[in-house]
Design a protein around this motif. Structure first.
Motif: not given
Lengths: 357, 313
Positions: B70-72, B100-102, B264-269, B24-27
């Protein structure tokens, strides 16, 4: 010739905290292996490779947390030093029912006796301070030239008079760093000096590993030669020992405590992908309990980097009480056993024996 | 020439590079509001570094389940630096799927993104999403989950040649029955990839029964930071894969990080998408998987699975 402080007090039956001797049963719940103030950036004569890079010098924030968790070396991560931050980290342990933290930070790791005494008073927690030498990368530059008696004298002074020029006394010798494979001359000196000082003062000993595999028996032999009662010795970082019952039984037959620690760390120099998990450690503990070794088990979380702190995205000093002990219960470990790990066993492990004086 | 359908158009499957499946990238993912006061406070608090410890242990938080572009974007950039080239995104319309965002993310980062289409009750709608797209942005894979209609998926797969990701909720019998019905509709089991393969490892037969059908399996939750609540660890998955590769099942294995929370994203460690190429593949190699075989798990295998086949007349 060793020069000792003139009077070595008889602390037999007592625990020595940073605020003075205490009766073991007053300690309450004890986490046996922690660091409150610590600097593991290594001494100047032996810098950690890569620690001059910009990445290593960047303070730990969300921007680099993922990198540091997965193994990028970082100086800020290696230092626990902010008094107010550390107070905020250890108070939840007290709120969760904790009574005592054993700070096994010793010589060469930024040990801070005055700060430990102050934070003990500020938090209302008993704190026991370490002595002796950690693993070889942190040995002093002149370690090759120091004799067993030289090292013994330093430890005895820490325990009897106070550490690093303060009047704050060490209540445990360790974590004595022994990596082994093979055991080096300086490691063996450190082990023998720890044993000699323990025999003189009656202080307990706690090991960082204490060697690898059968080396642990050689280490225990040395302690016995020095007159140490092995029932006051803790073999730390026991990991999945309980999944190897044959070896565990040989080790526990010597009378030592085994300690399960380094729990819940969300990152490390080796990243997050390891051969074993906390659950495997817990399963091993359940095995040892089933095999009748409840009385020789102690626990700790080994908070030793910033990323283990709640403030920096970790689980802090409460993971053991809030998350690990309940898992033991789910695995069928009786409440009386987990209570013993955290109270009576740890209290016994910290109690001074009759020294030779 | 076989092609993969991405949000920015079709790309040749040959040499597509490192892929990750099941993200999931944008959800805006569902998360239940807790009842106790201190948990409610935690639930409503925006994700910040001090919350990460509890979030990793599963404490519910609304913001943690909101994944923003942005995080994605940052995640895809870091994935690209680690040689990452393609992400299969599985967000459903109910979860806030945003084609559209993807599309914008793929254009700006250069990482290919494959959009998933969920079967509802009409085959023609699904086929249209696959062939013509949502506002012109085509879905490149059918994502079958609990509650979606399998027969519609098989009909659409037959009509288009699109691959099918199947979430079986760890239920081996459901996997067998799904693959069986697909087979009767003329769908080659190799066109199906069973997600959450780690859930099957707890069972006595592991993933073998699924592999024996000829279907793919996806270990799509790699890189989660372990805790006492981790039952199947990445190490155990790696050991399983090493065993499967050595017994000749390597070409049916696919991998993913299963991003579904901010933490789980690198932007949040978190270990993020780059965990696969940077940590997991080298670990497989240390366990004895030849480097080329390890790399095929994230290159050749997903390329083969994702490439559309000829429709079945």
């Amino acid at each position: 010739m060793i020069t000792f402080p003139a009077d070595i007090p008889n602390l037999s039956g007592k625990v020595l905290t940073v605020t003075g001797p205490a009766d073991p049963e007053t300690l309450g719940v004890v986490s046996m292996h922690e660091h409150i103030f610590l600097d593991i950036t290594r001494p100047e004569h032996n810098p950690r490779p890569g620690y001059n890079s910009p990445a290593a010098r960047t303070p730990l924030t969300l921007d680099n947390l993922a990198d540091v968790r997965s193994g990028t070396g970082n100086i800020d991560n290696d230092q626990l030093g902010n008094f107010d931050e550390q107070l905020a980290e250890i108070l939840p342990y007290r709120y969760a029912g904790g009574g005592t933290l054993v700070d096994v930070t010793n010589i060469g790791l930024g040990r801070d006796p005055a700060a430990l005494q102050r934070i003990s008073q500020a938090s209302g927690l008993h704190i026991v301070m370490g002595s002796g030498w950690y693993e070889r990368n942190f040995h002093p530059a002149d370690m090759d030239d120091l004799t067993v008696d030289d090292l013994t004298a330093v430890i005895v002074t820490d325990v009897v008079s106070g550490a690093d020029g303060t009047s704050v006394r060490a209540g445990i010798i360790g974590e004595v760093g022994v990596e082994g494979q093979p055991l080096t001359t300086n490691e063996l000196k450190s082990v023998r000096a720890s044993g000699r000082a323990a025999a003189i003062t009656g202080a307990p000993i706690t090991f960082h590993r204490g060697g690898t595999g059968d080396e642990q028996f050689a280490v225990l032999d040395i302690l016995e030669e020095e007159g140490v009662d092995l029932r006051t010795v803790v073999m730390g970082h026991a990991g999945t020992l309980g999944l190897n019952l044959d070896f565990a039984q040989r080790l526990l037959a010597r009378g030592v405590f085994v300690e399960f620690d380094f729990l819940g760390a969300p990152g490390s120099p080796w990243g997050t992908l390891w051969p074993f998990t906390d659950l495997k450690v817990a399963e091993g503990i359940a095995n040892l309990v089933a095999a009748g070794y409840t009385d020789q088990i102690v626990l700790g979380t080994d908070v030793c980097t910033k990323l283990q702190l709640k403030r920096y995205g970790g689980h802090g000093y409460t993971y053991l009480l809030d998350h690990f002990l309940p898992a033991l219960t789910r695995l069928g470990v009786p409440d009386a056993a987990t209570r013993a790990f955290m109270t009576t066993n740890a209290q016994r492990a910290l109690t001074f024996s009759e020294g030779r004086r | 020439m076989s092609t993969v359908v991405t949000v920015t158009g079709t790309v040749p499957s040959d040499g597509i590079g490192v892929c990750t499946i099941g993200e999931h990238l944008v959800a805006r993912l569902p998360v239940r509001r807790p009842e106790r006061a201190s948990d409610t406070w935690f639930f409503e608090h925006a994700v910040s570094i001090e919350l990460l410890g509890d979030l990793m242990l599963g404490r519910p938080n609304r913001d943690d389940a909101i994944l923003e572009a942005s995080g994605a974007h940052r995640e895809l950039e870091r994935f690209a630096v680690a040689d990452g080239r393609l992400v299969v995104e599985i967000t459903t319309p109910a979860q806030g799927r945003d084609p559209a965002a993807l599309h914008t993310l793929a254009e700006r980062t250069g990482v290919h993104i494959v959009l998933a289409a969920q079967p509802t009750n009409r085959t023609d709608v699904l086929v249209d999403e696959l062939q013509h797209g949502v506002d012109g942005i085509r879905a490149g894979v059918i994502s079958l989950s609990d509650g979606s209609a399998p027969e519609v998926a098989w009909e659409a797969a037959a009509a288009t040649g699109a691959p099918v990701l199947a979430d079986i909720g760890g239920d081996l019998d459901r996997a067998r029955s799904l693959i069986h019905t697909a087979d009767t509709c003329g769908i080659d089991p190799a066109r199906i990839a069973v997600r959450a393969a780690h859930d099957l490892l707890a069972g006595p037969d592991g993933v073998k029964p699924v592999l024996d059908t000829g279907a793919h399996i996806v270990f799509d939750r790699l890189g989660r930071i372990p805790s006492i609540y981790t039952t199947i660890s990445d190490h155990e998955i790696a050991a399983t894969i090493a065993d499967l590769v050595s017994t000749g099942h390597g070409d049916r294995i696919l991998l993913g990080a299963g991003l579904d929370r901010k933490h789980a994203f690198t932007t949040f460690g978190g270990n993020g998408l780059r965990f696969l190429p940077l940590q997991f593949l080298p670990y497989l190699t240390r366990l004895g998987v030849p480097e080329d075989n390890a790399r095929r798990l994230v290159t050749t295998n997903p390329a083969r699975f994702l490439a559309w086949t000829e429709p079945i007349a």
